[in-house]
Design an enzyme around this catalytic site. Sequence first.
Site, PDB file in Angstrom:
ATOM      1  N   HIS A 122       0.876  -1.170   0.000  1.00 58.62           N
ATOM      2  CA  HIS A 122       0.000   0.000   0.000  1.00 58.62           C
ATOM      3  C   HIS A 122       0.919   1.228   0.000  1.00 58.62           C
ATOM      4  O   HIS A 122       2.004   1.183   0.566  1.00 58.62           O
ATOM      5  CB  HIS A 122      -0.846  -0.050   1.274  1.00 58.62           C
ATOM      6  CG  HIS A 122      -1.956   0.952   1.326  1.00 58.62           C
ATOM      7  ND1 HIS A 122      -1.745   2.259   1.642  1.00 58.62           N
ATOM      8  CD2 HIS A 122      -3.287   0.817   1.121  1.00 58.62           C
ATOM      9  CE1 HIS A 122      -2.919   2.890   1.633  1.00 58.62           C
ATOM     10  NE2 HIS A 122      -3.866   2.043   1.312  1.00 58.62           N
ATOM     11  N   ASP A 199       3.096  -4.791   7.974  1.00 59.78           N
ATOM     12  CA  ASP A 199       1.867  -4.014   7.903  1.00 59.78           C
ATOM     13  C   ASP A 199       0.699  -5.011   7.889  1.00 59.78           C
ATOM     14  O   ASP A 199       0.471  -5.701   6.901  1.00 59.78           O
ATOM     15  CB  ASP A 199       1.889  -3.167   6.626  1.00 59.78           C
ATOM     16  CG  ASP A 199       0.560  -2.478   6.359  1.00 59.78           C
ATOM     17  OD1 ASP A 199      -0.371  -2.620   7.184  1.00 59.78           O
ATOM     18  OD2 ASP A 199       0.450  -1.795   5.323  1.00 59.78           O
ATOM     19  N   GLN A 202      -4.497  -5.562   6.529  1.00 65.38           N
ATOM     20  CA  GLN A 202      -5.469  -6.444   5.870  1.00 65.38           C
ATOM     21  C   GLN A 202      -5.482  -7.841   6.469  1.00 65.38           C
ATOM     22  O   GLN A 202      -6.229  -8.701   6.011  1.00 65.38           O
ATOM     23  CB  GLN A 202      -5.140  -6.552   4.376  1.00 65.38           C
ATOM     24  CG  GLN A 202      -5.259  -5.252   3.627  1.00 65.38           C
ATOM     25  CD  GLN A 202      -6.687  -4.754   3.577  1.00 65.38           C
ATOM     26  OE1 GLN A 202      -7.637  -5.536   3.596  1.00 65.38           O
ATOM     27  NE2 GLN A 202      -6.858  -3.448   3.524  1.00 65.38           N
ATOM     28  N   LYS A 225     -10.627  -2.019  10.539  1.00 64.94           N
ATOM     29  CA  LYS A 225     -10.832  -3.160   9.640  1.00 64.94           C
ATOM     30  C   LYS A 225     -11.200  -4.407  10.434  1.00 64.94           C
ATOM     31  O   LYS A 225     -11.429  -5.467   9.875  1.00 64.94           O
ATOM     32  CB  LYS A 225      -9.573  -3.424   8.822  1.00 64.94           C
ATOM     33  CG  LYS A 225      -9.054  -2.176   8.130  1.00 64.94           C
ATOM     34  CD  LYS A 225      -8.482  -2.432   6.783  1.00 64.94           C
ATOM     35  CE  LYS A 225      -7.562  -1.311   6.361  1.00 64.94           C
ATOM     36  NZ  LYS A 225      -8.078  -0.498   5.271  1.00 64.94           N
ATOM     37  N   CYS A 363      -4.750   2.368  -3.835  1.00 64.12           N
ATOM     38  CA  CYS A 363      -3.510   2.889  -3.232  1.00 64.12           C
ATOM     39  C   CYS A 363      -2.333   1.955  -3.463  1.00 64.12           C
ATOM     40  O   CYS A 363      -1.431   1.852  -2.633  1.00 64.12           O
ATOM     41  CB  CYS A 363      -3.665   3.143  -1.733  1.00 64.12           C
ATOM     42  SG  CYS A 363      -4.885   4.368  -1.335  1.00 64.12           S
TER      43      CYS A 363
END
Lengths: 405, 142
Positions: A122, A199, A202, A225, A363
């Site tokens: 991202h 990261d 997700q 999320k 993104c």
Amino acid sequence: MEFDVQKIRQDFPILSKKVNGYPLVYFDNAATSQKPQVVIDSIVDYYSNYNANIHRGVHTLSQVATDAYELSRQKIKKHFNAAKDCEIIFTSGCTHGINIVASGFSSLLKKGDEIIVSAMEHHSNIVPWQMLCEKTGVLLKVIPMNEDGELIISEYENLLSNNTKIVFVNHVSNSLGTVNPIKEIIDKAHQKGAAVLIDGAQATSHLIPDFQELDVDFYVTSAHKMCGPTGVGILYGKEEWLKKLPPYQGGGEMIKEVTFKKTTYADLPHKFEAGTPNISAGIAFGIAIDYLNTIGLKKIATYENELLTYATDQLMKVEGMKIYGTSKNKVAVISFNIGSIHSYDIGTIIDKLGIAVRTGQHCTQPIMDFYKISGTVRASFAFYNTKQEIDIFIKAIKKAKMMLS
Amino acid sequence: MMTIELIQDEIIDEFSMFDDWMQKYEYMIDLGKSLPLISENNKLEDRLITGCQSKVWLDAELIDGKINYTADSDAIITKGIIAILLRVFSNQTPNDILNSNTNFIDKIGLKEHLSPTRANGLLSMIKQLKIYALAFQTQINK
């Protein structure tokens, strides 16, 4: 507990709404998840019953609020199996967490050092590091990916050297759904003495990373999320690393002593938590984690995988369908295009039918450049979605295709 | 020549005949196909409008005191939206374009495309149309 999706859906008030005259079909979960009533209630409860600033008041409400906020930190620590509470830093979200680390590393690195990113990040896990490179003259290297949207690990091994200082990769790709082999990535980096930031934006809605087992140095994720509110997330860092990094922002909360001559910084985690935080959201984050654990992340993953398989099979029957991200190891995210139809056109038409998907580059411009496309339609599923909704979605896709061809 | 206002009224009239969104979008898709296209040679970086999820190229030339716009996009619905805009603004004087408003977009039910969160960049397109008008007006005034 049996996995009863209809019962689960009742926990989410928004799922019974109509959009443009049609029952909402929400397939934009990779952008943000919907919130169960318990999470919404916890925010109202905080502001109605114990709103007060935390960590400094001696009065009762301040203590109640502080306890609730710190309880949330403990829940998060336990959920991800961090070693200590102080290794969980509350942030405003993943982007904030990455910036804390990237900015901190800019004072630890020098010209000649190297850092490694993946080809499927991202923008928020690219740009802060490019800023670091501009500032320090450090070299940025990129782990390439294959056509299926998987990182090529042998290439990664070639990029690693004794000059590598930090590797930053997403756990799960937001536009392809690929689950990256982060344990392998971490171990290989450690062999060269490099740190690793993962990261997890997700990932954490689908699975539970075990921070200690992974031996990860930094891991960031966002509450919103994971059925929690927007504006809060965490930066996990090993204590030794967090002690090494300089503070990111100056202000209240993060200090021990302030005189005009010199300020000493507070201990972890407060060193990185300048200013009044998003208290209600921090508390609600803990409630969201409780909620997910009541259902069970394993059950969620199994069910979502069923949805993914079903939707993939149905989509593949549509003529001209091309799916991007075909790794065997992926979460319930499907990025696709139909023939030469622009993703924006499809998104616009199916929105009129009450279906929410994401369109465009998500993104992740480098991924789009890799496939030489301008964007994709992305449908991302959550455990409260159903096969019936997928049927409605497929019908809408076919209608859009007819109108747009 | 029809004034900008009259053309806008005509479009509002046409759109009022549609019973549902589908007819409206089918009509826009059709309009998109009749868009006066920018020549391929002019599809350059500096004619690309930023702020759009789909690519939009816009070009303009001044012919006998009036602006002739040409455009293109890689998305059909976006093309339809530009076609509507060009029908209103093309072949008008820079001064008239600068003094016009775009309330008709609201009236034909495309207001949703005006929101800054919408990725199609209708706002950017209108801005760019007016920037061309301003540039030509400045040129005329010299």
